[in-house]
Structures are given as structure tokens and as C-alpha cells.
Scaffold this motif. Structure first.
Motif, PDB file in Angstrom:
ATOM      1  N   SER A 101       5.838 -10.888  38.668  1.00 34.87           N
ATOM      2  CA  SER A 101       6.620 -11.002  39.896  1.00 34.87           C
ATOM      3  C   SER A 101       7.251 -12.378  40.083  1.00 34.87           C
ATOM      4  O   SER A 101       8.358 -12.495  40.608  1.00 34.87           O
ATOM      5  N   ASP A 102       6.552 -13.447  39.664  1.00 35.02           N
ATOM      6  CA  ASP A 102       7.111 -14.794  39.814  1.00 35.02           C
ATOM      7  C   ASP A 102       8.354 -14.968  38.948  1.00 35.02           C
ATOM      8  O   ASP A 102       9.390 -15.460  39.402  1.00 35.02           O
ATOM      9  N   ASP A 103       8.242 -14.568  37.688  1.00 34.27           N
ATOM     10  CA  ASP A 103       9.389 -14.662  36.788  1.00 34.27           C
ATOM     11  C   ASP A 103      10.546 -13.815  37.303  1.00 34.27           C
ATOM     12  O   ASP A 103      11.694 -14.246  37.331  1.00 34.27           O
ATOM     13  N   ALA A 104      10.225 -12.596  37.694  1.00 35.00           N
ATOM     14  CA  ALA A 104      11.268 -11.651  38.091  1.00 35.00           C
ATOM     15  C   ALA A 104      12.051 -12.139  39.296  1.00 35.00           C
ATOM     16  O   ALA A 104      13.242 -11.833  39.437  1.00 35.00           O
ATOM     17  N   ASN A 105      11.416 -12.893  40.168  1.00 34.62           N
ATOM     18  CA  ASN A 105      12.119 -13.382  41.350  1.00 34.62           C
ATOM     19  C   ASN A 105      12.962 -14.620  41.059  1.00 34.62           C
ATOM     20  O   ASN A 105      13.704 -15.071  41.915  1.00 34.62           O
ATOM     21  N   SER A 106      12.856 -15.157  39.869  1.00 35.21           N
ATOM     22  CA  SER A 106      13.553 -16.399  39.539  1.00 35.21           C
ATOM     23  C   SER A 106      14.588 -16.255  38.434  1.00 35.21           C
ATOM     24  O   SER A 106      15.636 -16.898  38.484  1.00 35.21           O
ATOM     25  N   VAL A 107      14.293 -15.452  37.439  1.00 35.77           N
ATOM     26  CA  VAL A 107      15.113 -15.465  36.225  1.00 35.77           C
ATOM     27  C   VAL A 107      16.279 -14.484  36.329  1.00 35.77           C
ATOM     28  O   VAL A 107      16.098 -13.281  36.524  1.00 35.77           O
ATOM     29  N   LEU A 108      17.483 -15.036  36.167  1.00 34.79           N
ATOM     30  CA  LEU A 108      18.685 -14.220  36.066  1.00 34.79           C
ATOM     31  C   LEU A 108      18.979 -13.952  34.601  1.00 34.79           C
ATOM     32  O   LEU A 108      18.892 -14.853  33.764  1.00 34.79           O
ATOM     33  N   HIS A 109      19.339 -12.721  34.296  1.00 29.54           N
ATOM     34  CA  HIS A 109      19.691 -12.308  32.933  1.00 29.54           C
ATOM     35  C   HIS A 109      21.172 -11.940  32.932  1.00 29.54           C
ATOM     36  O   HIS A 109      21.610 -11.081  33.690  1.00 29.54           O
ATOM     37  N   MET A 110      21.949 -12.588  32.081  1.00 26.23           N
ATOM     38  CA  MET A 110      23.378 -12.300  31.982  1.00 26.23           C
ATOM     39  C   MET A 110      23.693 -11.763  30.588  1.00 26.23           C
ATOM     40  O   MET A 110      23.356 -12.381  29.586  1.00 26.23           O
ATOM     41  N   HIS A 111      24.361 -10.599  30.537  1.00 30.30           N
ATOM     42  CA  HIS A 111      24.618  -9.934  29.263  1.00 30.30           C
ATOM     43  C   HIS A 111      26.105  -9.783  28.942  1.00 30.30           C
ATOM     44  O   HIS A 111      26.463  -9.021  28.054  1.00 30.30           O
ATOM     45  N   ALA A 112      26.945 -10.493  29.671  1.00 29.21           N
ATOM     46  CA  ALA A 112      28.372 -10.525  29.360  1.00 29.21           C
ATOM     47  C   ALA A 112      28.895 -11.915  29.703  1.00 29.21           C
ATOM     48  O   ALA A 112      28.393 -12.557  30.627  1.00 29.21           O
ATOM     49  N   LYS A 113      29.870 -12.375  28.958  1.00 23.41           N
ATOM     50  CA  LYS A 113      30.394 -13.721  29.177  1.00 23.41           C
ATOM     51  C   LYS A 113      31.197 -13.807  30.477  1.00 23.41           C
ATOM     52  O   LYS A 113      31.777 -12.831  30.937  1.00 23.41           O
ATOM     53  N   ASN A 114      31.187 -15.017  31.042  1.00 24.57           N
ATOM     54  CA  ASN A 114      32.076 -15.363  32.158  1.00 24.57           C
ATOM     55  C   ASN A 114      31.833 -14.526  33.418  1.00 24.57           C
ATOM     56  O   ASN A 114      32.786 -14.113  34.088  1.00 24.57           O
TER      57      ASN A 114
END
Length: 201
Positions: A101-114
Motif C-alpha cells: 500500500s505504501d508503494d502503491a500510493n507513491s509510485v507513478l508508472h508511465m508506459h508512453a512517452k510525453n
């Protein structure tokens, strides 16, 4: 035999004219947004259309795999975004439920540029601009009555993050509260999470 040839000839001419008409009609249709070989969700189609309207290039899934930490504080309280309703809302940029839960509330995952940061908030039914943050409960946090929306990138204050495309391992902080609340904001910067490094390769 002559009648047969006339019928066949008429059929072929009809097919040729029909094909030409269909080809001409398709050129007048608006282009279908399809940024990958797989179909996009309704949310991603809407986000891609808005990016295009704003003059941005269409996102292509798989062109990035970038992670950053995002912390949001409202009047000193940490905003919890990691809920089942908010996981994996967009394929372009999202919170991932395959974490604690701690990681999930902080980490953004981006899978396309810009992909600018506002896209993430829009996918959750929220809206981020330079001057306001609209939450999914209808509350709008604006620069008024001595309260301001403050943005920090890697501990340094910046004017805006809404149109920013984060880089690997960026630390993004959004803090809403009294403009001169230096003590609380300093503590928020010091307590900024550092989970993105566990996912960035």
C-alpha cells in the motif's frame, strides 16, 4: 452467351464504382484514434483525444517505462490515492496494485512517452492545473484565502507540474495549504518517499 457477358460486365462495373465510393467516403471520415495494435480503453481514448486537441502527439503504449514518486498533502494531511477504484485507470500512466500500500500510493508508472501529469489526475476523475486541484469528491482547492497550491520537483519549488512529463526517479510533491507554512512544507519535502527506484530498471 452475350446476355451472360453483359450481366457479368454490369456486376464488375457496379463493384468497381462501389469500391471507389467507399474509398472516397473513408477519406472524409475523422481519423480513428488508435495508438497501438491493441484497442484502448474508453478512458485512454478520451485522454488521447484531449492530448491531440491540446496539440500534443498521440501517446504510443510501450514507448516508455518510467517511474517517479508522487506525494500530495492537503493542509498537512497526506492524500491517499491508492484505492481499488484508482488502480490501473489508464494504460498510459497509473498507480499499480501489484505493490504494497505504501508503494502503491507513491509510485507513478508511465508506459508512453510525453505524458503530462494532468493526464494521471484526469484518469482518476480529478483535474490538476497550475492554480487548482479538483478532487474526485467535487472539492476544488484553489489559490485563495491565503492558501496556495505549491509544486516541488526534487525538493525545489517550481511554478507548475500539471503539464510536466516526469523523468525517471523524479520526486514530485504537491502541497496545498497556507502560503507561508514553511515548517510543514519542509517536513513534507524531507519525508518524500523513495519507492520508484525499486521499479526503475
Amino acid at each position: 452467351t452475350l446476355l451472360f457477358l453483359i450481366i457479368i460486365g454490369g456486376f464488375l462495373i457496379n463493384q468497381l464504382l462501389l469500391a471507389q465510393y467507399n474509398a472516397k467516403s473513408k477519406t472524409n471520415e475523422e481519423p480513428v484514434i488508435n495508438t497501438t495494435k491493441t484497442s484502448l480503453s474508453a478512458i485512454d481514448q478520451s485522454l488521447a483525444a484531449e492530448l491531440q486537441q491540446r496539440g500534443k502527439e498521440l501517446p504510443v503504449l510501450g514507448t516508455a517505462h518510467t517511474h517517479a514518486d508522487l506525494n500530495i498533502y492537503i493542509n498537512g494531511e497526506r492524500l491517499i490515492l491508492a484505492t481499488p477504484a484508482n488502480y490501473m485507470k489508464s494504460s498510459f500512466i497509473h498507480l499499480d496494485n501489484n505493490q504494497n500500500s505504501d508503494d502503491a500510493n507513491s509510485v507513478l508508472h508511465m508506459h508512453a512517452k510525453n505524458i503530462p501529469l494532468w493526464v494521471f489526475f484526469r484518469s482518476l476523475g480529478m483535474n490538476l492545473t497550475k492554480d487548482s486541484l479538483a478532487l474526485d469528491n467535487g472539492q476544488i482547492l484553489k489559490n485563495e484565502n491565503g492558501n496556495t497550491l505549491k509544486f516541488y520537483l526534487d525538493g525545489k519549488r517550481v511554478d507548475d507540474l500539471s503539464d510536466y512529463t516526469f523523468q525517471p526517479l523524479d520526486k514530485l510533491l504537491i502541497s496545498y495549504g497556507p502560503e507561508n507554512d514553511i515548517i510543514n512544507v519542509s517536513q513534507q519535502i524531507k519525508s518524500m518517499t523513495d519507492f520508484a527506484k525499486n521499479y526503475q530498471k
